[in-house]
Design an enzyme around this catalytic site. Structure first.
Site, PDB file in Angstrom:
ATOM      1  N   GLY A 275       0.866  -1.305   0.061  1.00  0.00           N
ATOM      2  CA  GLY A 275       0.010   0.178  -0.136  1.00  0.00           C
ATOM      3  C   GLY A 275       0.829   1.167   0.039  1.00  0.00           C
ATOM      4  N   LYS A 277       2.391   2.601  -2.370  1.00  0.00           N
ATOM      5  CA  LYS A 277       2.175   3.432  -3.803  1.00  0.00           C
ATOM      6  C   LYS A 277       0.809   4.065  -3.693  1.00  0.00           C
ATOM      7  CE  LYS A 277       5.730   0.935  -6.009  1.00  0.00           C
ATOM      8  NZ  LYS A 277       6.121  -0.110  -4.883  1.00  0.00           N
ATOM      9  N   CYS A 387      10.868  -4.344  -8.677  1.00  0.00           N
ATOM     10  CA  CYS A 387      12.013  -4.338  -8.048  1.00  0.00           C
ATOM     11  C   CYS A 387      12.684  -5.400  -8.463  1.00  0.00           C
ATOM     12  CB  CYS A 387      11.624  -4.444  -6.561  1.00  0.00           C
ATOM     13  SG  CYS A 387      10.861  -5.881  -6.189  1.00  0.00           S
TER      14      CYS A 387
END
Length: 459
Positions: A275, A277, A387
């Protein structure tokens, strides 16, 4: 002394091996060895096994202090796995038997303490020997454990710097892929960064300078607040209860900011948990749908938003079938990936993932991106990120997707868009960070997660 020793060998039932309950610290080392085996042999992620509520039973049975020690041992053992293996090899006349996995794990756990943690050599050696004696698979190797570890203790001041300079603490497949993508010099810098414990970054709602002062940290050029190391639980830090900030790596905070002005827009955060972002987008004034396929992960996201006193529309859905009431003005897709950019914080990643996993995950991301594009309004923007350090999940994927998808174009990221990202914008207009980037005053304050992001526009 010879009498009791002979009796011990001839009558083991009269002197059974010590149990974990009878020797302080033994249970923690046994748990560390079992969890290390699960990571290396079964490719089991470490975070799940060290979860306080749902983790491995041996881990959950420990006191909090011992849990902290076990995690520190495992992180050190995985972060320096090849260096420790080289230290063991130098102390042996011949390699360990091919099936002596438990023996190898006992040695790695002990040497992680002796070489990289503040544990007295004598304690690490004695507990490892007792652990070997207590396990039928390793009883006959107890004297070898003692000899290897005591030899390593005597030699470590000379041997450790030499081995750190000559080994690379990563699987060969990962090193080869990084060298192909980034070159030898950049790969060496990435591997060096992996050996340094990552700092802790915060995204704050307002006034980063004030929070940096309160935390005893710094404000990064990108606006995140950074401290070198936590000295207490996150929940005990000032501002936690008030929801003034959240923990978020500096690199992970960039993709949401690449979406530009989102105030008043209908925005989707796909694969949204935990959460961070979503919180950034809500704070920027967007009307946000946080979409997750996992109800449990969405529940965690809801708890995080509640602490931050931020609201979003929470949706449990599979992107393959998800259909919002109206298409979105903008979409952020931070896709599930190999996580090879997070090795500083999660050193188990390199030992639980394979090249085959990267290829499979790239296919999953490609499918998710295809599903996401159909949810976007004409003229809308989608930021795709993950990532991973591997181009197969980043640059290569986006190039191929654009070539196969009519009506979509690359919206090049510009170096001047966000302060501090100049070095991270490629000539193609992608964002690419690595752990060796963001050089600050000290190595401990430097670096950030490896991240990739591309911005696309529907035309």
């Amino acid at each position: 002394m010879t009498g009791p020793a002979r009796a011990n060998r001839s009558s083991p039932s009269r002197h059974p091996p010590a149990t974990a309950r009878s020797i302080p610290g033994l249970a923690a080392r046994q748990a560390a060895t079992r969890l290390l085996a699960a990571v290396v042999e079964a490719k089991t992620p470490l975070d799940g096994m060290t979860d306080a509520q749902h983790g491995h039973p041996l881990y959950r049975a420990l006191e909090d202090r011992d849990r902290g020690l076990v995690r520190a041992i495992l992180v050190s053992a995985l972060r320096h796995r090849n260096t420790i293996a080289a230290m063991i090899s130098e102390r042996l006349d011949r390699p360990l038997p091919g099936n002596a996995h438990t023996l190898s794990h006992i040695l790695h756990v002990a040497l992680a303490q002796m070489l990289f943690l503040d544990v007295p050599d004598s304690a690490a050696v004695d507990l490892a020997v007792e652990q070997a004696k207590a396990d039928p698979r390793t009883q006959r190797f107890a004297s070898l454990v003692n000899a290897v570890l005591r030899g390593a203790g005597r030699a470590k001041e000379e041997a450790l710097p030499r081995l750190l300079a000559s080994t690379r603490d990563a699987p060969d497949w990962f090193v080869h892929r990084m060298e192909k993508a980034y070159g030898t010099e950049a790969t060496a810098a990435i591997l060096a960064a992996h050996r340094i414990e990552s700092p802790v970054d915060f995204t704050v709602k307002t006034d980063p300078a004030s929070w940096a002062e309160r935390f005893g940290g710094i404000v990064l050029p990108t606006g995140s607040v950074r401290i070198e190391k936590l000295d207490r639980a996150v929940s005990e830090l000032p501002g936690y209860e008030e929801g003034a900030w959240w923990v978020q790596d500096a690199a992970a905070a960039l993709p949401a900011r690449l979406m530009g002005e989102v105030a008043g827009k209908w925005v989707a955060d796909l694969c949204a948990a935990p959460g961070g972002k979503t919180a950034q987008l809500v704070l920027a004034g967007a009307r946000v749908a946080a979409v997750e396929i996992s109800a449990n992960r969405l529940k965690r996201l809801a708890g995080n938003l509640a602490r931050l006193k931020l609201d979003a529309e929470l949706v449990t859905a599979d992107l393959a079938t998800y259909q919002p009431a109206e298409p979105f003005d903008a979409i952020l897709l931070d896709a599930p990936c190999s996580s090879t950019g997070t090795v500083r914080r999660h050193p188990d990643v390199l030992w639980t993932k394979t090249e085959a996993d990267i290829a499979k995950l790239a296919q999953v991301q490609r499918a998710l991106l295809g599903h996401a594009v159909r949810l976007l309004k004409p003229g809308g923007t989608i930021v795709f990120s993950n990532c991973s350090l591997d181009p197969l999940e980043g640059e290569d994927l986006v190039r191929a997707f654009l070539s196969e998808t009519p009506g979509l174009e690359l919206d090049r990221i510009r170096p001047e868009e966000i302060a501090g990202i100049t070095d991270f914008v490629t000539s193609e207009g992608f964002l690419r960070t690595t752990p060796a980037g963001l050089r600050m005053e000290t190595p401990q304050l430097s670096g950030l997660d490896g991240f990739f992001a591309a911005r696309l526009r529907k035309v």
